[in-house]
Write a protein that holds these residues in place. Structure first.
Motif, mmCIF file in Angstrom:
data_model
loop_
_atom_site.group_PDB
_atom_site.id
_atom_site.type_symbol
_atom_site.label_atom_id
_atom_site.label_comp_id
_atom_site.label_asym_id
_atom_site.label_seq_id
_atom_site.Cartn_x
_atom_site.Cartn_y
_atom_site.Cartn_z
ATOM 1 N N VAL A 217 0.871 -1.187 0.000
ATOM 2 C CA VAL A 217 0.000 0.000 0.000
ATOM 3 C C VAL A 217 0.904 1.232 0.000
ATOM 4 N N ALA A 218 0.719 2.103 -0.994
ATOM 5 C CA ALA A 218 1.532 3.322 -1.086
ATOM 6 C C ALA A 218 1.043 4.341 -0.064
ATOM 7 N N ALA A 219 1.980 5.158 0.438
ATOM 8 C CA ALA A 219 1.585 6.238 1.355
ATOM 9 C C ALA A 219 0.702 7.224 0.588
ATOM 10 N N PRO A 220 -0.347 7.746 1.231
ATOM 11 C CA PRO A 220 -1.185 8.716 0.507
ATOM 12 C C PRO A 220 -0.394 9.985 0.222
ATOM 13 N N PRO A 221 -0.637 10.651 -0.937
ATOM 14 C CA PRO A 221 0.113 11.876 -1.237
ATOM 15 C C PRO A 221 -0.237 12.994 -0.235
ATOM 16 N N ARG A 222 0.713 13.907 -0.042
ATOM 17 C CA ARG A 222 0.484 15.021 0.885
ATOM 18 C C ARG A 222 -0.712 15.847 0.413
ATOM 19 N N LEU B 84 -5.171 12.483 -8.084
ATOM 20 C CA LEU B 84 -5.992 11.334 -7.679
ATOM 21 C C LEU B 84 -7.401 11.780 -7.307
ATOM 22 N N TRP B 85 -7.487 12.941 -6.654
ATOM 23 C CA TRP B 85 -8.798 13.491 -6.278
ATOM 24 C C TRP B 85 -9.631 13.730 -7.551
ATOM 25 N N ASP C 214 -10.793 10.399 -9.170
ATOM 26 C CA ASP C 214 -11.924 9.793 -8.463
ATOM 27 C C ASP C 214 -13.217 10.587 -8.695
ATOM 28 N N ALA C 215 -13.089 11.927 -8.728
ATOM 29 C CA ALA C 215 -14.279 12.760 -8.953
ATOM 30 C C ALA C 215 -14.842 12.479 -10.348
ATOM 31 N N ALA C 216 -13.948 12.379 -11.349
ATOM 32 C CA ALA C 216 -14.394 12.097 -12.719
ATOM 33 C C ALA C 216 -15.070 10.730 -12.781
ATOM 34 N N MET C 217 -14.539 9.777 -12.043
ATOM 35 C CA MET C 217 -15.097 8.415 -12.030
ATOM 36 C C MET C 217 -16.509 8.411 -11.411
ATOM 37 N N ARG C 218 -16.677 9.210 -10.362
ATOM 38 C CA ARG C 218 -18.010 9.295 -9.743
ATOM 39 C C ARG C 218 -19.027 9.872 -10.728
ATOM 40 N N TYR D 152 -11.403 3.558 -7.981
ATOM 41 C CA TYR D 152 -11.222 4.762 -7.161
ATOM 42 C C TYR D 152 -9.887 4.651 -6.438
ATOM 43 N N TYR D 153 -9.051 5.693 -6.575
ATOM 44 C CA TYR D 153 -7.715 5.643 -5.976
ATOM 45 C C TYR D 153 -7.708 5.978 -4.492
ATOM 46 N N ARG D 154 -8.730 6.710 -4.026
ATOM 47 C CA ARG D 154 -8.632 7.257 -2.670
ATOM 48 C C ARG D 154 -9.551 6.557 -1.673
ATOM 49 N N ARG D 155 -9.996 5.351 -1.993
ATOM 50 C CA ARG D 155 -10.951 4.699 -1.100
ATOM 51 C C ARG D 155 -10.384 3.434 -0.475
ATOM 52 N N PHE D 156 -9.067 3.316 -0.476
ATOM 53 C CA PHE D 156 -8.426 2.141 0.118
ATOM 54 C C PHE D 156 -7.391 2.662 1.109
#
Ligand SMILES: C[S@@+](CC[C@H](N)C(=O)[O-])C[C@H]1O[C@@H](n2cnc3c(N)ncnc32)[C@H](O)[C@@H]1O
Length: 241
Positions: A159-164, A173-174, A177-181, A194-198
């Motif tokens: 698991v990669a560290a989340p970006p600052r 990434l935000w 994910d927004a475009a995907m929604r 979705y990149y930010r839900r794990f």
């Protein structure tokens, strides 16, 4: 040129066609060019994982969940497992590429939310695929992996560290994910990625709820961020006896 396009990978039109398909069909379309795309897990991540698992082994049988074109089977499981190694994926196109690349492994077409295996593996791994599962699907997924492992077996994944917050990667990434929604609200079939839900804290409690004992190991060869945190950790979730 978008960061997702490289000379060996899919072109823009192909990526759009893929993104408007279901997850499974999208990967069927992408399969012939997947290894040239940035969606395949990079070798340095696979090698760091293999190195760490060599120290926690030995293992006999191994399973790669959402194996794609076989990178994890080839560069990780074949190096750390002494027995049969198996890749499972629901895309027939991806499995055809995997079979061509590594003919001596077992390749199984199945949805990992309904794995056709019970107490069969000493080690399960997965790379770059958890964004395809909504948080509410994780309990089922982790229960399936738990059941597929032998007692004492290990489920491991980086698991990669989340970006600052506020950095360019954070907003990239935000935005993705927004475009995907928006895409999934307007268009069916859905393409779930979705990149930010794990996130590690939630993932850890879902693993514990599924019956795993969880530890993490920094993958030092992948470096540390300026704040000292490891860029990538290996999650080691062990099934009890
Ligand atoms: C980004 S690719 C990663 C492939 C490979 N693990 C790698 O790191 O190069 C994600 C893979 O997950 C597979 N996948 C997504 N959802 C799945 C599901 N529910 N069951 C089985 N495979 C799935 C896709 O078909 C695709 O091959």
């Amino acid at each position: 040129m978008t960061p997702f396009i490289s000379p060996e990978g899919p072109g823009f039109a192909e990526l759009v066609r893929q993104a408007l398909s279901s997850t499974e069909r999208g990967y069927d379309l992408l399969a012939p060019k997947f290894d040239g795309s940035p969606f395949r897990t990079p070798d340095n991540v696979l090698d760091a994982t293999a190195e760490a698992l060599r120290r926690t082994g030995p293992y006999e049988t191994g399973l790669d969940l959402c194996c794609g074109t076989g990178a994890g089977v080839d560069r990780v499981l074949r190096r750390v497992c002494g027995g049969t190694v198996t890749g499972v994926d629901f895309s027939g196109g991806m499995l055809a590429e995997a079979r061509r690349a590594v003919p001596d492994a077992e390749w199984v077409r199945a949805d990992v939310r309904a794995l056709p295996a019970r107490e069969a593996f000493d080690l399960a791994v997965s790379f770059g695929a958890f964004g395809h599962f909504l948080p509410r699907e994780r309990p089922v997924l982790f229960a399936q992996v738990h059941a597929a492992l032998r007692p004492g077996g290990l489920f491991a994944f980086p698991v990669a560290a989340p970006p600052r917050v506020g950095s360019l990667p954070y907003w990239t990434l935000w935005g993705f994910d927004a475009a995907m929604r928006v895409r999934n609200a307007l268009w069916h079939p859905r393409f779930v990625m979705y990149y930010r839900r794990f996130r590690l804290p939630e993932v850890r409690s879902d693993l514990v709820a599924a019956g795993f004992t969880v530890a993490t190991l920094p993958l030092e060869s992948l470096g540390r961020r300026p704040d000292g945190a490891p860029r990538c950790r290996l999650v080691l979730a062990r099934r009890g006896d």
